[in-house]
Scaffold this motif. Sequence first.
Motif, short mmCIF file in Angstrom:
data_model
loop_
_atom_site.label_atom_id
_atom_site.label_comp_id
_atom_site.label_asym_id
_atom_site.label_seq_id
_atom_site.Cartn_x
_atom_site.Cartn_y
_atom_site.Cartn_z
N ILE B 62 0.84 -1.20 0.00
CA ILE B 62 0.00 0.00 0.00
C ILE B 62 0.87 1.24 0.00
O ILE B 62 1.82 1.32 0.80
CB ILE B 62 -0.94 -0.02 1.22
CG1 ILE B 62 -1.88 -1.22 1.10
CG2 ILE B 62 -1.72 1.28 1.36
CD1 ILE B 62 -2.66 -1.51 2.36
N PRO B 63 0.60 2.22 -0.84
CA PRO B 63 -0.45 2.19 -1.86
C PRO B 63 0.04 1.51 -3.13
O PRO B 63 1.24 1.56 -3.41
CB PRO B 63 -0.69 3.68 -2.11
CG PRO B 63 0.65 4.30 -1.87
CD PRO B 63 1.33 3.49 -0.81
N PRO B 64 -0.85 0.91 -3.91
CA PRO B 64 -0.44 0.30 -5.18
C PRO B 64 0.15 1.35 -6.11
O PRO B 64 -0.28 2.50 -6.08
CB PRO B 64 -1.75 -0.25 -5.76
CG PRO B 64 -2.67 -0.35 -4.59
CD PRO B 64 -2.28 0.73 -3.65
N ASP B 65 1.12 0.95 -6.90
CA ASP B 65 1.83 1.89 -7.77
C ASP B 65 1.31 1.77 -9.20
O ASP B 65 1.53 0.75 -9.84
CB ASP B 65 3.33 1.57 -7.71
CG ASP B 65 4.10 2.38 -8.73
OD1 ASP B 65 3.55 3.38 -9.24
OD2 ASP B 65 5.25 1.99 -9.01
N PRO B 66 0.64 2.82 -9.70
CA PRO B 66 0.03 2.70 -11.04
C PRO B 66 0.92 3.20 -12.17
O PRO B 66 0.42 3.38 -13.27
CB PRO B 66 -1.22 3.58 -10.90
CG PRO B 66 -0.83 4.63 -9.91
CD PRO B 66 0.30 4.08 -9.06
N THR B 67 2.22 3.43 -11.95
CA THR B 67 3.02 4.04 -13.03
C THR B 67 3.05 3.19 -14.29
O THR B 67 3.03 3.71 -15.39
CB THR B 67 4.47 4.28 -12.57
OG1 THR B 67 4.89 3.16 -11.82
CG2 THR B 67 4.60 5.56 -11.77
N ASN B 68 3.09 1.85 -14.12
CA ASN B 68 3.15 0.99 -15.31
C ASN B 68 1.80 0.49 -15.76
O ASN B 68 1.70 -0.52 -16.44
CB ASN B 68 4.06 -0.21 -15.04
CG ASN B 68 5.52 0.18 -15.16
OD1 ASN B 68 5.84 1.13 -15.87
ND2 ASN B 68 6.38 -0.52 -14.46
N LEU B 69 0.75 1.22 -15.36
CA LEU B 69 -0.60 0.71 -15.58
C LEU B 69 -0.88 0.40 -17.05
O LEU B 69 -1.50 -0.61 -17.38
CB LEU B 69 -1.64 1.70 -15.05
CG LEU B 69 -3.04 1.12 -14.93
CD1 LEU B 69 -3.07 -0.05 -13.95
CD2 LEU B 69 -4.04 2.18 -14.49
N ASP B 70 -0.37 1.28 -17.96
CA ASP B 70 -0.70 1.03 -19.38
C ASP B 70 -0.09 -0.29 -19.87
O ASP B 70 -0.73 -1.06 -20.58
CB ASP B 70 -0.31 2.22 -20.26
CG ASP B 70 1.11 2.69 -19.98
OD1 ASP B 70 1.65 2.28 -18.93
OD2 ASP B 70 1.66 3.46 -20.79
N THR B 71 1.16 -0.55 -19.47
CA THR B 71 1.77 -1.84 -19.83
C THR B 71 0.97 -2.99 -19.23
O THR B 71 0.69 -3.99 -19.89
CB THR B 71 3.22 -1.93 -19.28
OG1 THR B 71 3.85 -0.67 -19.47
CG2 THR B 71 3.99 -3.01 -19.96
#
Lengths: 263, 267, 276
Positions: B62-71
């Motif tokens: 926590i917190p989840p890391d969304p930086t690579n969300l598109d991949t």
Amino acid sequence: MSTARDTWHRPPFIANPILRWAVYLGVGVYVLWTIATLPIDWARVAEGLERAQRIFGGAFPPSFARSGLLIDGFLESLKIAILATFGGVLLSIPIAFMAARNISPLPIYYLGRALIIIARSFHPVIVAIIFVKAVGFGPFAGVLTLVVYSIGFVAKMLAERIEEIDFGQVEAMRAAGAPYLSTLFYAIFPQIMPRQIGLTIYQLDSNLRASAVVGIVGAGGIGSTLANAFGRYDYDFALAITMVIVGVILVSEAVSGQIRKRI
Amino acid sequence: MTLSDLHRDDWARFTPRQRMQRYAMFLLGALAVGWALGSIDVIWAWVWDAPVQMGDLFGRMIPPDPTNLDTILWVLWETVNIATIATAFAVLISLPVAYLAAQNTTPNRATLWLGRFILVSSRSINTIIWALLFVAIFGPGIVAGIVAIMFRSIGFIGKLLGEAIEEIDKRPVEALEATGASRFKIIAYAIVPQVMPTFWAVSILRWDINLRESTVLGLVGAGGIGIILQGAIDTFNWPEAATVLLAILVLVILGEIVSAFLRRRIL
Amino acid sequence: MGPAGTGRVRNREIQMLKITELVKRYGSGDPVLKNLNLTIEGESVVSIIGSSGAGKSTLLRCINRLVEPSSGSIVLNGTELTKLRGRELRAARRKIGMVFQGFNLVDRLTVMENVQSGRLGYISTWAAVMRRYPKEDIRRAYELMERVGIAHYADKRADELSGGERQRVGVVRALMQKPEILLADEPTASLDPKTSEQIMGLLRDLAGELKLPVLINIHNVAEAKEYTDRIVGMRYGRIIFDDLPEKLDQDAMDKIYSGSPAADRAGTPGEMREAS
């Protein structure tokens, strides 16, 4: 006399022609596009076929030389399956009650459902990896994984069974002023017990199967033995293990089917 | 508490013999649990420490890391494709296998056993084990994953379809035999329509299962979202692992909604 | 006047089915059919009566070889049916229409598909699978469906129809084969009395219109007497009565149904099994 008709077409599955063709087109494009974009490296496949030959060549005849290791692996899988079934079923009971719409207040119902959905959604191998990281390699991670796996199935089925129970008995108990726990014991448990025993035996069988798999990522049991053999290119031993796994699964399926039929 | 409850349950419903059998079963169960607990190879200190470790691990997610969300989303889509294509091929292949494995359609004893052998070997070997094999053959990547899922699904679909074929109403088959129709046309007109509902139901069910299975293929190198998960876990990038886990959760729930919709629509 | 506007030119030869010394034995038990002889000529409607277990259904199924006869001969218009194999057998079956007690329709197919399945022996596999039926077959199907009153159901699924309607589909399917003989195995046993009368009337009328011999197994003696030209009484695998309906008197009934549960229906106290 009516006019002679000489054409007939089967009524289409989707009546609206535009929607029908859109669905056909969509499916067609999807299939073609996905297959066309599959990254198949034919050179690698050709090489792989050679490799497959080597694997199969190395695998025959299967080697039972290290049957001690094989038996130990299996006993460990069996222990993992038994403990996970025991723990999983035990935990499933309260969770199932939480997730039964006819018994629980709404917030608790949602919590129960959420637990079941999470337990069901993750493949045991993913759960195993996380537990292996958290509590280390070995059978304990396997037991924890399969406890989660068991909850996903047993609690779901049990909750459905509880939702189907004859509520007259519960109301009779409540009307008699029985406390909550007594209501559970006398009115609900007898109704769900036969189902529960069947589910437990089914789950033991499932857990034995699954324990062969979660071992591959380090959660103990015969799966770990198999992964090690594969990793060390001991294909003949790997084949022996696979054959025994298949045999054990068939026997276990037959036994569990027989027992459930008798109950 | 389950034991005491059963005790009360017993006197009303079971004969003494049944009661003894039940007691024997529970005793056997208790012995099995005792044996497993006593002899399993775990370090108990780790067990007691486990809640702390788990808490620690989830804390780090926590917190989840969304930086690579598109991949992640792209690979998730690839995972869906693996499941879908593999299911489609498995369905096609399982048709003749089911035909062979059903007692009332198989040409002879030899083909019956061939069909059953295919079903049993396909079903008994888990997707992951198939994946290990096909990664060795095709190399890492989604092709190995598709083939692995396909191999596992053939047994599942074939078995259920074969059972559906065995359970069909035989009267239309008799009627079409009486019209002098050939074997193949009898299958097309009297058997296929009867197993169609099972066919769709089983295909959808297996697609739903395959969606879950395809999320773990990556852990043995066979493509899909599992590769990213494995990477994140191996580098102790727990926030990203958490994102992947959430993405998988959403995918599986969406899959269940879609398959429930299709089932209602088609059946 | 052509035959009922079915657009069909039938040869004027008399249809003939000749069964000689037919034996059917299941396993090692007592034969179900014992050296049975029966000849059917012309376009008559013949009913077979007898208590259950008398061998009526086996006899009918031996004719189109759904049941394999143990010995004896069955000749339909010059073709010996008992020796046929594979393709020849299928070709012979096309000339024999059959109507069943349970209708035996494919529930999930439309009425038209069920009706066209009577033509499966004649059309290509591709046409069958793609539902590309020949125009002539479709026209004939509509005509026959019109004749029996189900044309407006062509696109309905078979399981949406009532029992009587389903049996009409069964009859049309059999007629689509352009059969040389029509077999009906208890065609009305699953129907209510009123519908049952309608179907029997339909079979009788169609037999006349299409110049088609019809052989009907039936347990309802009253219907047999009313709708058929000739009654064959079977008992324990033998024919013990074979005559015009009006000749079926109480005495004959007693012989056919004695010592069986159906004796009650025949209105006589069950007498001792006669040595036959």
